[in-house]
Design a protein around this motif. Structure first.
Motif, mmCIF file in Angstrom:
data_model
loop_
_atom_site.group_PDB
_atom_site.id
_atom_site.type_symbol
_atom_site.label_atom_id
_atom_site.label_comp_id
_atom_site.label_asym_id
_atom_site.label_seq_id
_atom_site.Cartn_x
_atom_site.Cartn_y
_atom_site.Cartn_z
ATOM 1 N N GLU A 9 0.816 -1.213 0.000
ATOM 2 C CA GLU A 9 0.000 0.000 0.000
ATOM 3 C C GLU A 9 0.847 1.260 0.000
ATOM 4 O O GLU A 9 0.502 2.240 -0.637
ATOM 5 C CB GLU A 9 -0.925 -0.007 1.214
ATOM 6 N N ASP A 10 1.955 1.248 0.727
ATOM 7 C CA ASP A 10 2.784 2.440 0.862
ATOM 8 C C ASP A 10 3.985 2.381 -0.065
ATOM 9 O O ASP A 10 4.331 1.337 -0.602
ATOM 10 C CB ASP A 10 3.275 2.579 2.307
ATOM 11 N N GLU A 12 6.641 3.601 -3.257
ATOM 12 C CA GLU A 12 6.549 3.839 -4.688
ATOM 13 C C GLU A 12 5.908 2.659 -5.403
ATOM 14 O O GLU A 12 6.026 1.518 -4.983
ATOM 15 C CB GLU A 12 7.946 4.085 -5.265
ATOM 16 N N HIS A 13 5.244 2.984 -6.498
ATOM 17 C CA HIS A 13 4.612 1.978 -7.359
ATOM 18 C C HIS A 13 5.257 2.066 -8.732
ATOM 19 O O HIS A 13 5.702 3.136 -9.150
ATOM 20 C CB HIS A 13 3.112 2.237 -7.458
ATOM 21 N N TRP A 30 5.291 6.074 -9.530
ATOM 22 C CA TRP A 30 4.431 7.040 -8.844
ATOM 23 C C TRP A 30 4.318 6.732 -7.370
ATOM 24 O O TRP A 30 4.585 5.631 -6.914
ATOM 25 C CB TRP A 30 3.053 7.091 -9.498
ATOM 26 N N ARG A 31 3.922 7.752 -6.651
ATOM 27 C CA ARG A 31 3.669 7.654 -5.207
ATOM 28 C C ARG A 31 2.371 8.403 -4.964
ATOM 29 O O ARG A 31 2.250 9.556 -5.364
ATOM 30 C CB ARG A 31 4.811 8.283 -4.418
ATOM 31 N N GLY A 32 1.409 7.746 -4.361
ATOM 32 C CA GLY A 32 0.119 8.385 -4.155
ATOM 33 C C GLY A 32 -0.603 8.581 -5.479
ATOM 34 O O GLY A 32 -0.543 7.746 -6.360
ATOM 35 N N THR A 33 -1.228 9.729 -5.632
ATOM 36 C CA THR A 33 -2.005 9.975 -6.849
ATOM 37 C C THR A 33 -1.481 11.135 -7.689
ATOM 38 O O THR A 33 -2.059 11.451 -8.717
ATOM 39 C CB THR A 33 -3.478 10.269 -6.489
ATOM 40 N N THR A 34 -0.387 11.778 -7.266
ATOM 41 C CA THR A 34 0.034 12.966 -7.996
ATOM 42 C C THR A 34 1.419 12.879 -8.623
ATOM 43 O O THR A 34 1.581 13.197 -9.786
ATOM 44 C CB THR A 34 -0.018 14.199 -7.090
#
Length: 79
Positions: A9-10, A12-13, A30-34
């Motif tokens: 869940e936490d 970097e993706h 990405w990290r989060g949605t921004t």
């Protein structure tokens, strides 16, 4: 785009976009949605156990498990 790393869940993706040349690929990070970035990363050099030696489909230095480990865990073991 869906993260290619093992479930988390936490942090970097990473999503694979395309192979760049032998041994490297273009990834969306990405990290989060921004915050998003395009990065070229070297392929993970680790291969799985056994005669077929399936290679990992992620990048060098990735966290969590290799892609062939996901396959091994979801495949029932024969007795």
């Amino acid at each position: 785009m869906q993260c290619q790393l093992s479930a988390h869940e936490d942090g970097e993706h990473f999503g694979l976009l395309d192979d760049v040349e032998y041994g490297t690929a273009l990834w969306l990070r990405w990290r989060g949605t921004t915050a998003m970035a395009l990065v070229v990363l070297a392929d993970c050099p680790v291969v799985g156990p056994g005669a077929d030696g399936e290679g990992c489909c992620l990048f060098a230095g990735h966290t969590e498990q290799h892609t062939w480990q996901d396959t091994m865990e979801s495949t029932p073991r024969s007795k």
